[in-house]
Scaffold this active site. Structure first.
Site, short mmCIF file in Angstrom:
data_model
loop_
_atom_site.label_atom_id
_atom_site.label_comp_id
_atom_site.label_asym_id
_atom_site.label_seq_id
_atom_site.Cartn_x
_atom_site.Cartn_y
_atom_site.Cartn_z
N SER A 182 11.76 37.58 -26.66
CA SER A 182 11.63 36.73 -25.48
C SER A 182 10.42 37.27 -24.72
O SER A 182 10.43 38.42 -24.31
CB SER A 182 12.89 36.83 -24.64
OG SER A 182 12.64 36.31 -23.36
N ARG A 183 9.39 36.45 -24.56
CA ARG A 183 8.14 36.99 -24.03
C ARG A 183 8.12 37.11 -22.52
O ARG A 183 7.31 37.83 -21.98
CB ARG A 183 6.96 36.15 -24.50
CG ARG A 183 6.74 36.34 -25.97
CD ARG A 183 5.50 35.67 -26.49
NE ARG A 183 5.64 35.60 -27.94
CZ ARG A 183 5.90 34.49 -28.60
NH1 ARG A 183 5.99 33.35 -27.98
NH2 ARG A 183 6.06 34.51 -29.90
N VAL A 184 8.96 36.37 -21.81
CA VAL A 184 8.94 36.53 -20.36
C VAL A 184 10.28 36.97 -19.79
O VAL A 184 10.37 37.31 -18.63
CB VAL A 184 8.53 35.20 -19.65
CG1 VAL A 184 7.16 34.79 -20.05
CG2 VAL A 184 9.55 34.13 -19.90
N ASP B 97 8.13 30.38 -25.40
CA ASP B 97 7.92 31.75 -24.91
C ASP B 97 8.76 32.75 -25.69
O ASP B 97 9.11 33.81 -25.18
CB ASP B 97 8.31 31.84 -23.44
CG ASP B 97 7.67 30.77 -22.62
OD1 ASP B 97 6.44 30.68 -22.64
OD2 ASP B 97 8.40 30.00 -21.96
#
Ligand SMILES: Nc1ncnc2c1ncn2[C@@H]1O[C@H](COP(=O)(O)OP(=O)(O)OP(=O)(O)O)[C@@H](O)[C@H]1O
Ligand SMILES: [Mg+2]
Length: 558
Positions: free
Chosen positions: A365-367, A340
């Site tokens: 950081s995608r989440v 992620d």
């Protein structure tokens, strides 16, 4: 000797009639056809499943990997060199099980859960399957709680959440392991259980990591799983799955676990070696075709479980080593696409003094944004953009062209932010201290301090806050919030600190008297010609540009 068929037939008949079906051992048995390099070909275990455990003599355990028409290819764990051709092999009907439990905390073990330290036996009562199907989407919930690393640069710009998979990627010796170790140390008193899986490293390095963690009192809720470089490939292959199973034990109790796989490049290489020995067809870079599945099924097991499932979490921090910064090689691209987000470390930044050497532009950081503490979100929202802009301007400014005051200010701010985000290893910081340091930068307080004094200023600031504003820090740490009143109080405290520390610049950015004299003294100590001497032949460097700027400000053109 003469062979009499009648006799043989009657003996066989006798044997079959006399067979006691209940007491006879009817488990499926086969024989070893061929053995070498920790790999065995076994005949006669026709119903064997993929990844099933097989029993061999001398306590050797086999793991069935290749199911072929007339034989099974298995990798062996244990003293496989004692096994020879024609030895019997028994099916167990079980998939590979790993001992798990609290008893492993504080210990250094191999991937089969056997101790490698000198702290005695480990008496676990439970086991878990090394390979476990990742929970489906209905059993999951979004990642919302922060997994604090204690590193300003990460918690502010690339926040990681509990249940997330965040890749740490970079060339050798760029501080990848240091980030992982700092995260473990930062969580020593939290409710997170850490599992550090060392794959293909020297045993001495692993022992060093353990000593560091012990010295920082962080071993008490940590398990180290080691498959050192001199181990056979199957052990290295197994290590991350074993570590993950140990983490899942806590996950399914509704607790929080953090698994660090250091590193998956060596894991992939071990798998390649195994696959080639099993004579699987090689594909790109000689890796077998299912090398993507190797890592995806491991990393999919990182999860934040739904409330019905107990709301536990398992965070994964895989590490990948690149060659000469090449992130487009096979394994790096695979793992980037599974995770992620990534923290990208660069050698150039490392040697230019940025530590941790994170490239802000390519790290993401995608989440994690949802999982950041509110206080940090409030002070750091602009930081990423500012730093990226600074890097661009910096490249531009190297051409030495004249810069307008706005650009100069931006460059100055960026320089100080980089300095403020620097952090030595083994020195993770609680949220409140991070918030204070970053707030000092983003709100421009640091603009009044010379870049090379920023570090000293921030450390003095933290000390001051601890003695004078302890309640404020505690409140931020406990609630994770920065209320408007607290923000004002923090600003005031930092402003006061700037005045007491002795600013180098006034509020408009003009150098102050003390700052100037300070600079001149430093210049003399430098053993370079004094300012007013003949400067011909001396290249115009940054400090000369500064003098010029100062003189212009004072109305005396150079
Ligand atoms: N924040 C930091 N400040 C100062 N030194 C650091 C920092 N982070 C790492 N180092 C130093 O840099 C060196 C490399 O760090 P580390 O072993 O973590 O890198 P690595 O990328 O894991 O290396 P390898 O490829 O060998 O595994 C070590 O000597 C370490 O002490
Ligand atoms: Mg390392």
């Amino acid at each position: 000797m003469e062979i009499k068929p009648d006799e043989i037939a009657s003996i066989l008949r006798e044997r079959i009639e006399g067979l006691d079906v209940d007491s006879a051992d009817l488990s499926e048995v086969g024989t070893v056809l061929e053995i070498g390099d920790g790999i065995a070909r076994i005949h006669g275990v026709d119903n064997c499943q993929s990844l099933e455990m097989l029993e061999l003599p001398h306590d050797v355990v086999g793991l069935a990997l290749n199911l072929e028409e007339d034989n099974v290819g298995a990798v062996l764990f244990g003293e496989w060199d004692k096994v020879s051709e024609d030895d019997t092999v028994k099916r167990t009907g079980k998939l590979l099980e790993i001992p798990v439990g609290e008893e492993l905390l504080g210990r250094l073990v191999d991937p089969l859960g056997r101790p490698l330290d000198d702290k005695g036996d480990i008496n676990t009562s439970e086991t878990r399957s090394a390979e476990h199907k990742a929970p489906g989407v209905v059993h999951r919930q979004p990642v919302t709680e922060p997994m604090q690393t204690g590193l300003k640069a990460i918690d502010s710009m690339i926040p990681i959440g509990r249940g997330q998979r965040e890749l740490i990627i970079g060339d050798r010796q760029t501080g990848k392991t240091a980030i992982a170790i700092d995260t473990i140390i930062n969580n020593k008193d939290s409710d997170v259980v850490c599992i550090y899986v060392a794959i293909g490293q020297r045993m001495s390095t692993v022992v060093q990591v353990m000593e560091t963690l012990e010295a920082n009192d962080a071993m008490k809720n940590t398990i180290i799983v080691a498959a050192p470089a001199d181990e056979a490939a199957p052990i290295k292959y197994m290590a991350p799955y074993a570590g993950c199973a140990m983490g899942e034990h806590f996950l399914y109790q509704g607790r929080h676990a953090l698994c660090i796989y250091d590193d998956l490049s060596k894991h992939a290489a071990a798998y390649r070696q195994m696959s080639l020995l099993l004579r699987r067809p090689p594909g790109r870079e000689a890796y077998p075709g299912d090398v993507f599945y190797l890592h995806s099924r491991l990393l999919e097991r990182a999860v934040k479980l739904s409330d019905e499932q107990g709301a536990g979490s398992l965070t994964a921090l895989p590490i990948i080593e690149t060659q000469a910064g090449d992130i487009s090689a096979y394994i790096p691209t695979n793992v980037i696409s599974i995770t992620d987000g990534q923290i990208f470390l660069e050698t150039d930044l490392f040697y230019s003094g940025v530590r941790p050497a994170i490239n802000v532009g390519t790290s993401v950081s995608r989440v994690g944004g949802n999982a950041q503490t509110k206080a940090m979100k409030k002070v750091a929202s602009q930081l990423r953009l500012d730093l990226s802009q600074y890097r661009e301007l910096e490249a531009f400014a190297q051409f030495g062209s004249e810069l307008d005051p706005d650009t100069q200010r931006q460059l100055g701010r960026g320089e100080r932010m980089v300095e403020a985000l620097n952090q030595t290893e083994r020195n993770p910081m609680p949220v409140a201290e991070q918030v204070a340091s970053i707030y000092a930068g983003t709100e421009g307080y640091l603009d009044r301090i010379k870049t090379d004094r920023v570090r000293e200023f921030l450390s003095d600031l933290i000390d001051r806050l601890h003695s004078d504003n302890k309640e404020l820090l505690d409140r931020i740490n406990e609630t994770g919030q920065l209320s408007d009143e607290d923000e004002e109080a923090l600003g005031k405290a930092i402003g006061q600190m700037v005045d007491d520390f002795g600013p180098d610049f006034d509020e408009q950015g003009n150098p102050l008297e003390e700052g100037e004299s300070d600079w001149v003294t430093r210049r003399e100590g430098d053993e370079r010609p004094p300012v007013d001497s003949d400067q011909d032949g001396v290249g115009a460097d940054a400090s000369e540009a500064e003098t010029q700027a100062e003189q212009e400000e004072a109305g005396t053109p150079a």
